[in-house]
Design a protein around this motif. Structure first.
Motif, PDB file in Angstrom:
ATOM      1  N   TRP A  74       0.818  -1.220   0.000  1.00  0.00           N
ATOM      2  CA  TRP A  74       0.000   0.000   0.000  1.00  0.00           C
ATOM      3  C   TRP A  74       0.850   1.269   0.000  1.00  0.00           C
ATOM      4  O   TRP A  74       0.339   2.345  -0.268  1.00  0.00           O
ATOM      5  N   GLN A  75       2.129   1.137   0.271  1.00  0.00           N
ATOM      6  CA  GLN A  75       2.995   2.309   0.229  1.00  0.00           C
ATOM      7  C   GLN A  75       3.216   2.820  -1.183  1.00  0.00           C
ATOM      8  O   GLN A  75       3.712   3.934  -1.368  1.00  0.00           O
ATOM      9  N   VAL A  76       2.865   2.015  -2.203  1.00  0.00           N
ATOM     10  CA  VAL A  76       3.076   2.461  -3.586  1.00  0.00           C
ATOM     11  C   VAL A  76       2.217   3.674  -3.914  1.00  0.00           C
ATOM     12  O   VAL A  76       2.527   4.408  -4.861  1.00  0.00           O
ATOM     13  N   PHE A  77       1.143   3.919  -3.149  1.00  0.00           N
ATOM     14  CA  PHE A  77       0.292   5.079  -3.412  1.00  0.00           C
ATOM     15  C   PHE A  77       0.850   6.360  -2.805  1.00  0.00           C
ATOM     16  O   PHE A  77       0.297   7.436  -3.010  1.00  0.00           O
ATOM     17  N   ARG A  78       1.904   6.226  -2.023  1.00  0.00           N
ATOM     18  CA  ARG A  78       2.600   7.366  -1.416  1.00  0.00           C
ATOM     19  C   ARG A  78       1.632   8.282  -0.648  1.00  0.00           C
ATOM     20  O   ARG A  78       1.624   9.502  -0.819  1.00  0.00           O
ATOM     21  N   SER A  79       0.833   7.660   0.188  1.00  0.00           N
ATOM     22  CA  SER A  79      -0.134   8.395   1.003  1.00  0.00           C
ATOM     23  C   SER A  79       0.092   8.036   2.467  1.00  0.00           C
ATOM     24  O   SER A  79      -0.111   6.878   2.866  1.00  0.00           O
ATOM     25  N   ARG A  80       0.486   9.004   3.261  1.00  0.00           N
ATOM     26  CA  ARG A  80       0.669   8.756   4.687  1.00  0.00           C
ATOM     27  C   ARG A  80      -0.651   8.428   5.374  1.00  0.00           C
ATOM     28  O   ARG A  80      -0.677   7.647   6.329  1.00  0.00           O
ATOM     29  N   GLN A  81      -1.736   9.000   4.879  1.00  0.00           N
ATOM     30  CA  GLN A  81      -3.028   8.726   5.502  1.00  0.00           C
ATOM     31  C   GLN A  81      -3.451   7.283   5.270  1.00  0.00           C
ATOM     32  O   GLN A  81      -3.987   6.624   6.171  1.00  0.00           O
ATOM     33  N   ILE A  82      -3.206   6.765   4.075  1.00  0.00           N
ATOM     34  CA  ILE A  82      -3.528   5.364   3.819  1.00  0.00           C
ATOM     35  C   ILE A  82      -2.672   4.469   4.701  1.00  0.00           C
ATOM     36  O   ILE A  82      -3.159   3.478   5.268  1.00  0.00           O
ATOM     37  N   GLU A  83      -1.396   4.791   4.836  1.00  0.00           N
ATOM     38  CA  GLU A  83      -0.530   3.997   5.720  1.00  0.00           C
ATOM     39  C   GLU A  83      -1.053   4.040   7.155  1.00  0.00           C
ATOM     40  O   GLU A  83      -1.039   3.021   7.865  1.00  0.00           O
TER      41      GLU A  83
END
Length: 520
Positions: A74-83
């Motif tokens: 999921w880090q491929v989306f480069r979103s801290r909120q998703i992480e």
């Protein structure tokens, strides 16, 4: 990174390893993992790259065959909120805690059943105060009063001649493997659902924003037309038509708001929160990034990477071992037993040579006539093995379908986004031209209304297409197994608790005190 051993340290004890070794020469089938399907690809006609488009979600993606799936994909989306969402879900969702407990339960059962391979030793001691009248022995005189002290250590051992016990332990370990992969499947499903739901929330928010912008513009146009009607520049029908269009656009807003609210409730559930605990965190669609390179495992590895396939394989293994157990039950058993101890009328005499008592025995038991019960029991296990084999093949077919569907969606939705962006541009130009023609008196206001509706639809469809591209990437990572083999998803809650010397010698029927499970 090589595939891990899935029953971790503490779950496999030397006796269990010995059981697996003995099972190789036990009655019943020796399980072998099925071969991967003999195919070299997932789709009938593959592709290597997608088309690119302007704006969020428009990144052209390239298929990298044979590349490994990252552990935290999921880090491929480069979103801290998703992480942050994913981490909160992993820490708080009860389904993961339940899967951890189920894994520990299966491992504890396997550890407990390994005791069948060792002798059973118990200790007994007694002190009996008795009074016996001499009349019982045909004599006269006063009763005999005495205290008898006894000690004994019975030992019993049933050799696993035909491997039935070993097959039983093999079945236990296969069941622990199944629970291990159920944990991985739960982890994968939860993380994928969190990311997909966060993307859906971003899509709904963008659609609501587009609709609200359209409503604001239509309200301004209604106010302008009312002013022009007051001056006699336009007919009242034009004002009413625009008001009707505004009402129609307003009617599309509540369903979007409802869908987003329900989607937010689902996201809160994945995070382990209650709906009232929603703090409003969100992921703007424009802030997400698509990965340029998409790893696609070779088909021969998919059957080792999908947790549902590995779980189905473990069920096959368990069913195979159960056939061996049922076969061994049809054969004789040998039991060896011995007992050593002493009896004395005084404690000081318990350990003298004259008080020693011992016995050694061997017995053989086996079925002679059971009206076919054991045979049909074994045949039921054979049928169960055939069932699990068919279910395994079905799971493999579904897994390959999932990957193929994800690849097709990635390709088609990239084309769709490009087309939707072009449709939006065309709709915007058409609206601008219709407004100019209306001002010049060369067209009716209905053409302006139609152009407005076309542009709103095009903008909504473009937002949906953008969200679909992110969701397609999630689906591909999920279909490929989510990279669980590159991380450790277990917590101490899934480990077998150490027994210790005191627990080994706990008297039968008593339960040793259980240590408090360490925090996750």
């Amino acid at each position: 990174m090589p595939f891990r051993t899935f029953l971790r340290r503490g779950a496999i004890i030397p006796l269990a390893q010995a059981a697996i070794a003995l099972a190789g020469c036990a009655v019943g089938p020796n399980f072998e993992a099925p071969d991967a399907p003999p195919v070299s690809g997932y789709t009938a006609g593959g592709f290597s790259a997608t088309k690119g488009a302007d704006g969020p979600g428009g990144t052209a993606q390239r298929i990298v065959n044979g590349a490994d799936v990252p552990a935290v994909w999921w880090q491929v989306f480069r979103s801290r909120q998703i992480e942050a969402f994913v981490r909160e879900a992993i820490d708080n969702h009860p389904d993961l805690a339940a899967a951890q407990a189920a894994l520990r339960q299966a491992r504890e059962v396997a550890a407990a059943d390994t005791s069948a391979l060792m002798p059973s030793i118990t200790g007994e001691g007694s002190a009996t105060r008795s009074q016996v009248p001499l009349a019982q022995s045909g004599q006269t005189g006063p009763s005999s009063l005495y205290t008898l002290y006894k000690t004994s250590v019975p030992v019993s051992f049933t050799p696993d001649i035909f491997g039935g016990k070993a097959r039983g332990i093999e079945a236990d370990l296969a069941n622990a493997d199944y629970e291990r992969f159920q944990l991985e499947a739960t982890y994968l499903s939860l993380t994928a659902n969190v990311v997909t739901t966060a993307i859906s929330d971003a899509s709904y928010a963008a659609q609501i924003r587009v609709t609200q912008e359209q409503i604001d513009g239509q309200r301004q146009l209604v106010a302008l037309l009312e002013q022009q009607f007051a001056l006699g520049a336009v007919a009242n029908s034009d004002v009413l038509t625009q008001k009707a269009q505004l009402a129609q656009t307003l009617a599309t807003l509540p369903p979007l708001q409802k869908s987003r609210a329900q989607n937010r409730n689902q996201l809160m559930a994945y995070l382990g929160r209650l709906p009232s605990q929603d703090r409003g965190e969100a992921v703007p669609l424009a802030n997400l990034r698509l990965p340029r390179d998409l790893p696609v495992s070779v088909p021969s590895l998919l059957v080792r990477q999908r947790p549902d396939i590995r779980a189905a394989e473990s069920q096959m293994h368990q069913a195979s071992a159960n056939v061996g157990v049922a076969t061994a039950n049809m054969l004789p058993n040998v039991t060896l037993s011995a007992s050593g101890g002493s009896s004395a009328l005084a404690l000081s005499g318990l350990y003298g040579p004259q008080s020693a008592a011992w016995s050694v025995a061997a017995s053989v038991t086996g079925p002679i006539f059971d009206a076919g019960s054991l045979f049909h029991t074994k045949e039921s296990k054979v049928a169960a093995l055939e069932q699990k084999g068919a279910q395994y093949r079905s799971t493999v077919i579904t897994a390959f379908q999932n990957v193929a569907d994800a690849l097709r969606a990635i390709q088609s939705d990239a084309d769709l986004l490009k087309a939707q962006i072009e449709a939006e541009k065309t709709a915007a130009e058409s609206l601008k031209m219709s407004q100019a023609q209306f001002k010049a008196g060369s067209t009716t206001f209905i053409s302006v209304i139609n152009a407005e509706q076309t542009l709103l639809t095009a903008r909504i469809n473009r937002v949906k297409a953008q969200a679909s591209r992110y969701a397609d990437t999630v689906s591909l990572y999920q279909a490929l197994g989510g990279g669980w083999w590159n991380r450790v998803d277990e917590s101490p809650a899934s480990e077998v608790k150490p027994a210790g010397v005191a627990a080994i010698f706990t008297p039968a029927g008593a339960l040793p005190a259980q240590p408090t499970p360490p925090a996750n």
